[in-house]
Each structure stands twice: as C-alpha cells, then as structure tokens.
Design a protein around this motif. Structure first.
Motif, mmCIF file in Angstrom:
data_model
loop_
_atom_site.group_PDB
_atom_site.id
_atom_site.type_symbol
_atom_site.label_atom_id
_atom_site.label_comp_id
_atom_site.label_asym_id
_atom_site.label_seq_id
_atom_site.Cartn_x
_atom_site.Cartn_y
_atom_site.Cartn_z
ATOM 1 N N SER A 1 0.830 -1.193 0.000
ATOM 2 C CA SER A 1 0.000 0.000 0.000
ATOM 3 C C SER A 1 0.871 1.252 0.000
ATOM 4 O O SER A 1 1.851 1.335 0.746
ATOM 5 N N HIS B 1 6.102 2.222 -0.746
ATOM 6 C CA HIS B 1 6.904 3.433 -0.609
ATOM 7 C C HIS B 1 8.194 3.386 -1.418
ATOM 8 O O HIS B 1 8.788 4.430 -1.694
ATOM 9 N N ARG C 1 -0.157 3.990 1.169
ATOM 10 C CA ARG C 1 -0.508 4.679 2.408
ATOM 11 C C ARG C 1 0.489 4.320 3.511
ATOM 12 O O ARG C 1 1.212 3.330 3.413
ATOM 13 N N ASP C 2 0.453 5.114 4.579
ATOM 14 C CA ASP C 2 1.325 4.847 5.711
ATOM 15 C C ASP C 2 0.484 4.319 6.870
ATOM 16 O O ASP C 2 -0.083 3.241 6.790
ATOM 17 N N ARG D 1 -2.419 5.038 7.779
ATOM 18 C CA ARG D 1 -3.828 4.895 7.451
ATOM 19 C C ARG D 1 -4.121 3.598 6.704
ATOM 20 O O ARG D 1 -5.279 3.277 6.455
ATOM 21 N N SER D 2 -3.090 2.861 6.369
ATOM 22 C CA SER D 2 -3.275 1.627 5.607
ATOM 23 C C SER D 2 -3.711 0.485 6.523
ATOM 24 O O SER D 2 -2.996 0.132 7.470
#
Length: 206
Positions: free
Chosen positions: A10, A45, A12-13, A15-16
C-alpha cells in the motif's frame, strides 16, 4: 528456524489497514517464534522498476550474452528473485485497487515470475513451477465484499489472480485473509478489522 519475507504494497502509511494488519501479524509471529528471521520490503513506498525492452532481452538470453544495458536492467530482478527464493514463508499485504492489485505489486510480480528462475517451460510446452515447499499468507484490505455464489464475486480479480500467479510458480499452500467491506460504515469496518485480526492470530498459533 524459518525465514519470512514480509511485503507491504500500500502507498498509504499509518492509514493503511493492510499495513497495520501485516505489522501486527509479524509482531505476533516474532513473539511466538523468536528464532525466526524476517526480511522486509516496502513496495508501496519504494517501488521496484518496471520491466522494459532491455529487461526482456536479458531475461530470455544467457547472462554471458548480456550487453551492459541488459545486465543493468535485469540486476534488480535477480536480486528480488534471490530474496524471494531465500524465504520459507511469505506474508504479503495487498490492498484491492479497482477490483485487482496495486500497480506496484504487479511490477514486483513481473520482476520475480521469471523463466528459468521461478518457472520453467517443459519439452512438451507445459509450465512447471520451480518454487516448491513454501507457504504464502496474503492479507488484503477491500472496500467491498465479494463472496462466492453472489453477483459480486466476478468483480474479485484480486484473490483469483494471486492464487493463479503464485500457483503458476509452484506455491499452492496459500491462505488469504480479507479485511473486507471497509467502506460499509464504521461498524462494518471495525468488525472486518477485528475478524481479520482474529484470523491472523489463529495463523500464528498454528
């Protein structure tokens, strides 16, 4: 001692949901199996390169025939395949994007599904997976729910594809745990996460 390869995909950080679940799983696994080792790769990332023409030429020719450009193109793939083959078990967190998988995870698959490395073509033209004796756990996060025997099942091109592609290279011991219906409201979201967490704890205990 078991060696795990842990991948998050993902972008996202914190919030994943898929990252959170895989992080919790690895923490619980390490607590239960302190002698095991883990290699971590963050595809969300730090994406891997896309394949290109020099990569294709290198993948389908002998290393001693590679030009400098081809050798450079195939080098990340060789490293990824070596890392992949070194693991005994895999823990991959994969959110559903547009009913399938993120582009970054597809790029990773394109790098490791390699003729002569993870599969072969037999004399009769059939395919043979070369990655055997491994176990794979896939943790997904999905906005909807796609149960079998419902009109929504055909929309799920995530789990069937992942089972197919990993089976193609020889990994058939695959367990998939979904955190689904995450867009169904707060109650449904929390229930889905709790259900996935419980299922992951069962995997650790086994």
């Amino acid at each position: 001692m078991t060696h795990l390869l842990h991948l998050d995909s993902s972008p996202r950080d914190d919030r994943s949901i898929s990252r959170t679940l895989s992080k919790e799983f690895i923490a619980n696994w390490k607590a239960a199996h302190p002698s095991d080792t883990v290699t971590y790769r963050d595809l969300g990332h730090h994406p891997v390169p896309l394949i290109d023409e020099p990569w294709i030429a290198a993948a389908y020719s002998a290393p001693d025939q590679h030009t400098p450009e081809q050798a450079a193109a195939i080098r990340p793939s060789n490293e990824l395949v070596d890392e992949f083959l070194a693991a005994d078990r895999y823990v991959f967190s994969v959110p559903m994007y547009n009913f399938s998988i993120p582009a970054g995870f597809k790029a990773y698959l394109d790098q490791i599904v390699r003729v002569g490395r993870t599969f072969s073509v037999e004399a009769d033209g059939s395919y043979k997976g070369l990655v055997t004796g491994k176990k794979l756990l896939i943790i997904t996060a999905r906005g909807g729910s796609y149960p079998k025997d419902t009109p929504y099942y055909p929309y799920d091109m995530q789990e069937p594809y992942l089972r197919l592609i990993f089976g193609f290279i020889g990994i058939t011991d695959v367990e998939v745990i979904h955190a689904d219906n995450l867009m169904g409201g707060d109650d449904a979201r929390q229930q889905a996460i709790a259900t996935a967490q419980s299922a992951l704890k069962v995997v650790v205990s086994r």
